[in-house]
Write an enzyme that holds these catalytic residues in place. Structure first.
Site, PDB file in Angstrom:
ATOM      1  CE1 TYR A  76     -13.766  -6.538   2.182  1.00 27.60           C
ATOM      2  CE2 TYR A  76     -12.095  -7.927   1.165  1.00 27.60           C
ATOM      3  CZ  TYR A  76     -12.456  -6.959   2.085  1.00 27.60           C
ATOM      4  OH  TYR A  76     -11.514  -6.416   2.919  1.00 27.60           O
ATOM      5  NE  ARG A 132      -8.016  10.770   1.141  1.00 31.82           N
ATOM      6  CZ  ARG A 132      -7.398  10.410   2.268  1.00 31.82           C
ATOM      7  NH1 ARG A 132      -7.030   9.145   2.440  1.00 31.82           N
ATOM      8  NH2 ARG A 132      -7.116  11.279   3.197  1.00 31.82           N
ATOM      9  CG  ASP A 146      -9.837  -1.933  -4.032  1.00 30.12           C
ATOM     10  OD1 ASP A 146      -9.406  -1.298  -3.056  1.00 30.12           O
ATOM     11  OD2 ASP A 146     -10.651  -2.880  -3.925  1.00 30.12           O
ATOM     12  NE  ARG A 165      -4.169  -0.295   1.268  1.00 26.76           N
ATOM     13  CZ  ARG A 165      -5.458  -0.321   1.610  1.00 26.76           C
ATOM     14  NH1 ARG A 165      -5.872  -1.115   2.571  1.00 26.76           N
ATOM     15  NH2 ARG A 165      -6.320   0.452   1.011  1.00 26.76           N
ATOM     16  NE  ARG A 172      -4.334   2.723   3.576  1.00 27.21           N
ATOM     17  CZ  ARG A 172      -4.394   1.628   4.295  1.00 27.21           C
ATOM     18  NH1 ARG A 172      -3.354   0.867   4.439  1.00 27.21           N
ATOM     19  NH2 ARG A 172      -5.493   1.328   4.910  1.00 27.21           N
TER      20      ARG A 172
END
Lengths: 346, 346
Positions: free
Chosen positions: A152, A39, A75, A26, A30
């Site tokens: 998921y 973002r 993703d 990652r 972030r």
């Protein structure tokens, strides 16, 4: 057109390296201020689906933190999307799949064809990034493992226990295996297409495999990981990351994968003892430990490399970097690997 | 006044048993309709702090599911409360501590005295339950482990990573050890008082120990678990449950604890191989597996007992029972242990 820095690929092949390569799960996103600016302007799937944005985000840690590899910004849930499921992503809240898989009909309705085209935006992002990288470092592609994606697709969102997903597997194992096989087939197509589009290696993230008992891992996770490793390793080196499933490391280390991700629940020494010499290990710094003071980070990184050794090793975290890590702490992690001076070429 | 069913205590002492005892973590509450009725009438801390209610809830699974032990209905966060912290509990949302521990001053302000009196309602609940049980089965007391309580006291709520708690430990280790020692001192007083009030054995829940690397577990968790085991085992048998910390089982099995809780990330065989013969193992059914069809539950329970053996073993789940487990499935788990017919007295 050979890579200027091919440490990662040489480590995966088991070739001698001057020092271990380093990247961070990652790493794109972030915690990076430039990412946070993007973002604020574009929502999650716009960032993922716009090759120019995905490329820009992918390059940020290469330029700003100095990692030895880029990993494409994307993703794991693009696969359920490509299979026809709706996936919503609320910033800071995690994913939501409003309609989940419950029945034979639901499984029959999932698409499995034309993956390269359905996920064309990922391929475009990879090609563009490959070009922009200009052979500086290798480019990593990735996918979620079938068990983690089933979690998921059946649960519909994150969970502390994924008990709905497990209930589906325990009460309707035939449907579960049909679903896992469909995801596996799509994932193999997807990863092969990623390699064709420019990925030098691919990682398969089994983020929730540690929720399974050893017996259930062998039933619902391992066979599909091995299918993917076998099918894709002919095209590029494959790294498997079965987070939490330390019990599976001995067997997975004998698979056709070139690399095995290790989380921080093992010492480096335990990981080496459990695994075959023919596999490259990757990991395993506790992501929270990047919140330590910088001198402490450097000391701990050197201890980690002492434990793994410098060969057949890729320095990394034991899971994704946390959003609250200061950039200079991330950089200290990378620098500490580069400064490791106890190099012993085997 | 000897117990009619003392299987649990005999298993903890390593004495021969006709069959393994069985109980379930979080057996009092959650999935039981009679508990849910009480939950609609009284809020969480009213249920915990009213001895008559805590007693009634504690007895429900003994009467309705047929377990071989009662565990007092309470919460691990009564310790931070007794130390002076505010703890809120929103139904279905988990705990919230509005003011967290950050500084030396915060630690200095915590109470460590008069625990038996501050938590008098737990002692009253234990005495009343002991009386109401009328020697049918043993009564288990419990506390949270110091590391797990630090997690909540510093983080202020549940977390996927407890990175604030870890940051506190990594950046201010001296403060962390002061806090852990204070919690340990209080916990020892608390557990000794529980034994005096009627608990036949006590369990220490280290629910978040698996978040720690083996090295950090040895620094921030293990020494305090061992202190508690040493101090309390003179009064009653102690069970340690370091969830997720499989790596610590070999050392903990040589401690003064009588029992060691095992989660489902190990096979029973692995757990036996890792641990000293002189300790009783407890576990390790995946709580989600109680959502399987009943015949499947029974088959899997028998496999689990085959793996652990019938001696020095306590059948249990690998973590707390889930709220969505049907009562007849919980009962099937208990019955399967009682029906296990391959009894071999060692």
């Amino acid at each position: 057109m050979s890579l200027k820095n091919d440490l990662l690929l040489r480590a995966l092949k088991g070739e001698n390296v001057e020092r271990p390569p380093v990247w961070m799960m990652r790493q794109a996103g972030r915690y990076l201020p430039d990412y946070i600016k993007l973002r604020e302007k574009y929502d999650f799937f716009t960032r993922v689906e716009t090759p120019e944005l995905a490329c820009e985000i992918t390059l940020q840690p290469v330029d700003q933190v100095g990692v030895d590899a880029a990993i494409i910004f994307s993703d794991i849930l693009v696969i359920p999307q490509a299979m026809g499921m709706k996936v919503l992503m609320e910033e800071g809240k995690g994913p939501l799949l409003p309609t989940t898989v419950k029945t034979q009909q639901d499984i029959d309705n999932l698409f499995t064809d034309d993956v390269e085209n359905r996920l064309g935006y990922v391929m475009n992002a990879l090609s563009l990034t490959k070009k922009e990288l200009n052979n500086r470092v290798p480019l990593i592609g990735f996918a979620g493992a079938p068990w983690t994606l089933l979690c998921y697709m059946v649960e519909g969102k994150g969970s502390k226990t994924f008990d709905k997903a497990k209930q589906f597997c325990f009460t309707q194992p035939e449907l579960a295996h049909q679903l896992l096989q469909k995801i596996t087939d799509v994932t193999i197509q997807y990863l092969k297409a990623q390699v064709k589009a420019g990925a030098d290696t691919v990682q398969v993230f089994d983020s929730w495999s540690g929720m399974l008992s050893p017996a259930d891992f062998k039933t619902f996770a391992q066979p599909y990981l091995l299918q993917i490793a076998d099918a894709v390793s002919t095209d590029a080196p494959v790294i498997l990351f079965p987070k939490g499933s330390w019990y599976a490391l001995p067997e997975l280390s004998k698979s056709s994968a070139s690399g095995l991700g290790i989380d921080w629940s093992l010492t480096p020494k335990m990981a080496r003892e459990m695994t075959d010499n023919s596999i490259t290990l990757q990991g395993n710094f506790d992501p929270s430990k990047l919140l330590s003071p910088i001198p402490e980070i450097k000391k701990e990184v050197h201890k980690m490399i002492d434990g793994f050794g410098t060969q057949r090793y890729i320095a990394n975290l034991g899971h994704g970097i946390l959003p609250n890590v200061p950039v200079d702490h991330a950089k200290a992690f990378v620098d500490a690997v580069k400064e490791y001076n106890n190099v012993t070429v085997a």
